[in-house]
Design an enzyme around this catalytic site. Sequence first.
Site, PDB file in Angstrom:
ATOM      1  N   HIS A 139       0.813  -1.219   0.000  1.00  0.00           N
ATOM      2  CA  HIS A 139       0.000   0.000   0.000  1.00  0.00           C
ATOM      3  C   HIS A 139       0.848   1.272   0.000  1.00  0.00           C
ATOM      4  O   HIS A 139       1.944   1.326   0.558  1.00  0.00           O
ATOM      5  CB  HIS A 139      -0.914   0.012   1.219  1.00  0.00           C
ATOM      6  CG  HIS A 139      -0.156   0.025   2.530  1.00  0.00           C
ATOM      7  ND1 HIS A 139       0.262   1.177   3.140  1.00  0.00           N
ATOM      8  CD2 HIS A 139       0.282  -0.987   3.304  1.00  0.00           C
ATOM      9  CE1 HIS A 139       0.898   0.895   4.247  1.00  0.00           C
ATOM     10  NE2 HIS A 139       0.936  -0.423   4.375  1.00  0.00           N
ATOM     11  N   HIS A 148      12.409   0.781 -13.158  1.00  0.00           N
ATOM     12  CA  HIS A 148      12.228  -0.638 -13.434  1.00  0.00           C
ATOM     13  C   HIS A 148      12.259  -1.392 -12.114  1.00  0.00           C
ATOM     14  O   HIS A 148      13.284  -1.402 -11.421  1.00  0.00           O
ATOM     15  CB  HIS A 148      13.328  -1.151 -14.364  1.00  0.00           C
ATOM     16  CG  HIS A 148      13.192  -2.603 -14.716  1.00  0.00           C
ATOM     17  ND1 HIS A 148      14.177  -3.305 -15.365  1.00  0.00           N
ATOM     18  CD2 HIS A 148      12.181  -3.497 -14.531  1.00  0.00           C
ATOM     19  CE1 HIS A 148      13.787  -4.557 -15.548  1.00  0.00           C
ATOM     20  NE2 HIS A 148      12.569  -4.687 -15.047  1.00  0.00           N
TER      21      HIS A 148
END
Length: 215
Positions: A139, A148
Amino acid sequence: MPVILLGGGGHAKVVLDLLHALEREILGVCDPVLATQGIRTWRGLPVLGDDGAVAQYAPDAVELVNGTGSLPGNHLRRRLHEQFAALEYRFTTLVHPSAIIGTGVEFGHGVQVMAGVIVQPDSRLGDDVIINTGSRLDHDTQIGNHVHIAPGAVLSGGVIIGSGCHIGVGATLIQGIRIGSEAVIGAGTTVISDVAGGYLQTGQPPRSPSRIKKE
């Protein structure tokens, strides 16, 4: 809207499978190496030419898919994104059907979420981000542009990743960690404190063992 795939390497193979899974219409692939070698088809797609072949299509007639991979120190993927975005081409965002996306998640342009990924609620992903196979973002994670997250990486809640970072295969970042822009976290690294921008962190020296308290 139909798409054009940029690049014909290993990452492009994964992206192509993702496009097929989403049943997107693909006009062809642009790749300078394939074009130079005179290769006319790649994995069933017509080779349209090098990157300049995109100009045959108006920006409002197609969307682009960046099939170029992302490695530390190699900015070709970023340059392609910025080059074509400046020409008003749009990079489509792709989310694999097997990915689990929580509520309130926000995606930038050109985000690629691969198979088996989990992105938990209220996370934000910038432009041109790769969340690679099997990665997990908990979260309130914030990911900057051109990042990346390599396969199998795990980011706990509230982690903030600056733009241009590379988070290596199987890396683990505990909750609340901040990684500065252009930093690189090596494969398998456990990150337990913030990493400044432009720094490389690999490994994690083990702490001295401490006795487990028992009642």
